[in-house]
Write a protein that holds these residues in place. Structure first.
Motif, mmCIF file in Angstrom:
data_model
loop_
_atom_site.group_PDB
_atom_site.id
_atom_site.type_symbol
_atom_site.label_atom_id
_atom_site.label_comp_id
_atom_site.label_asym_id
_atom_site.label_seq_id
_atom_site.Cartn_x
_atom_site.Cartn_y
_atom_site.Cartn_z
ATOM 1 N N ASP A 1 0.821 -1.208 0.000
ATOM 2 C CA ASP A 1 0.000 0.000 0.000
ATOM 3 C C ASP A 1 0.856 1.260 0.000
ATOM 4 O OD1 ASP A 1 -2.663 -1.303 0.343
ATOM 5 O OD2 ASP A 1 -1.770 -1.962 2.244
ATOM 6 N N THR B 1 3.336 7.959 12.315
ATOM 7 C CA THR B 1 2.395 7.894 11.194
ATOM 8 C C THR B 1 2.428 6.529 10.524
ATOM 9 O OG1 THR B 1 2.647 10.267 10.777
ATOM 10 C CG2 THR B 1 1.756 8.923 8.992
ATOM 11 N N GLN C 1 0.852 3.838 12.699
ATOM 12 C CA GLN C 1 -0.614 3.895 12.654
ATOM 13 C C GLN C 1 -1.143 3.197 11.406
ATOM 14 O OE1 GLN C 1 -2.651 4.929 15.108
ATOM 15 N NE2 GLN C 1 -4.260 4.081 13.793
ATOM 16 N N GLU C 2 -0.466 3.395 10.288
ATOM 17 C CA GLU C 2 -0.859 2.713 9.039
ATOM 18 C C GLU C 2 -0.730 1.201 9.191
ATOM 19 O OE1 GLU C 2 -2.240 4.083 6.594
ATOM 20 O OE2 GLU C 2 -1.466 6.064 6.165
ATOM 21 N N ARG D 1 -0.883 -0.515 12.023
ATOM 22 C CA ARG D 1 -1.933 -0.978 12.957
ATOM 23 C C ARG D 1 -3.275 -1.119 12.251
ATOM 24 N NH1 ARG D 1 -0.002 3.631 16.165
ATOM 25 N NH2 ARG D 1 1.754 2.939 17.472
ATOM 26 N N SER D 2 -3.489 -0.294 11.233
ATOM 27 C CA SER D 2 -4.771 -0.338 10.508
ATOM 28 C C SER D 2 -4.815 -1.451 9.472
ATOM 29 C CB SER D 2 -5.029 1.016 9.836
ATOM 30 O OG SER D 2 -4.120 1.229 8.763
ATOM 31 N N GLY D 3 -3.697 -2.208 9.352
ATOM 32 C CA GLY D 3 -3.673 -3.341 8.434
ATOM 33 C C GLY D 3 -3.008 -3.084 7.107
ATOM 34 N N LYS D 4 -2.392 -1.909 6.947
ATOM 35 C CA LYS D 4 -1.722 -1.597 5.679
ATOM 36 C C LYS D 4 -0.424 -2.400 5.545
ATOM 37 C CE LYS D 4 -4.511 1.695 4.204
ATOM 38 N NZ LYS D 4 -4.107 3.094 4.276
#
Length: 278
Positions: free
Chosen positions: A27, A64, A67-68, A70-73
């Motif tokens: 991603d 940053t 966080q990406e 952790r969101s599954g990216k």
């Protein structure tokens, strides 16, 4: 998933099929210089989004990127050349991701370290990798003093505009020693310059450019070595009227023995030394 991916250190063909696939499927790609990375990605028709991630903004971008993740990216980290995390950005993010039990992977691939050691002609095992010498003089001296007695091969990355100064410091602390400067690995002007510190410094004075790997032979305390061939040569040179100082410099470069040890050996002999410089 966080994946650290090595990129070519010279020839753009030095990248794996797996690395190309993961770069396409990710991603986001965090890279040192988007312009440099775009050259590689354009060659292989990869259009994944790039974000700058270098030594000057690494700490700012970590949160940053985490966080990406952790969101599954799926995020890749690449450097301008070589393996990220080794003298390049990436280690801080990798460490934080591991601490949070996030999925991580590191792909095998291009690195200057192993080709540099093998091209040096010095023993490839065991060796210790010391990265770039510290910027501060006092810290460099502390590092060099801490490793000068190691009997294993030492490997450094050296910046071209700092090479002469730092190698001169090594010669001062280590004494003359066998070494090799391997430059421009996998590029058009790849070269392995083998010799001792003094010979390498002579070549550097000519204005060598490129990326450098410096490989240094381990300490060899020949006074504790049953092979006393250097001692016989030292005695012969002394009888021929050569000065202790010159003998020490000559045999240090030829046999890797410390100059002070040569001087000590000669001064302990029963030869008449009056008038000879030490």
């Amino acid at each position: 998933m966080l994946t650290l991916i090595p990129t070519p250190i010279g020839n753009l063909e030095d990248i794996t099929l797996r690395a190309l696939r993961i770069l396409r499927e990710s991603d986001l790609i965090a890279c040192e210089d988007t312009r440099t990375s775009r050259i590689l990605l354009d060659k292989y028709n990869i259009h994944t989004k790039l974000v700058s991630f270098h030594l000057h903004n690494e700490n700012l971008k970590v949160e940053t990127l985490l966080q990406e993740l952790r969101s599954g990216k799926n995020i890749c980290v690449i450097s301008d050349a070589g393996t990220p995390g080794i003298s390049d950005p990436g280690w801080i993010l990798l460490k934080r991701a591991l601490e949070e039990n996030l999925d991580v992977d590191v792909l095998p691939g291009a690195s200057a370290l192993i080709p540099g050691i093998l091209l040096s002609g010095l023993s490839p095992q065991p060796f210790v990798f010391l990265g770039f010498p510290p910027e501060k003089f006092s810290e460099r001296v502390r590092l060099f003093e801490s490793v000068k007695a190691l009997e294993i091969t030492l490997c450094f990355y050296v910046s071209p505009h700092k090479a002469e100064k730092q190698i001169s410091e090594m010669r001062e602390i280590f004494g003359e020693r066998s070494c090799a400067l391997v430059r421009e690995i996998s590029k058009l002007h790849q070269e392995a310059i083998r010799g001792n510190f003094s010979e390498i410094l002579s070549r550097l004075a000519e204005g060598l450019k490129g990326e450098f790997v410096l490989v240094v032979d381990g300490c060899k305390n020949n006074l504790d070595n049953p092979d006393d061939s250097w001692q016989s040569e030292a005695e012969n040179l002394l009888r021929d009227g050569e000065s202790v100082k010159n003998i020490a410099e000559l045999l240090s470069g030829k046999f890797g023995v410390k100059k002070n040890l040569v001087k000590k050996f000669l001064l302990q002999k029963n030869e008449p030394l009056e008038g000879l410089t030490s």
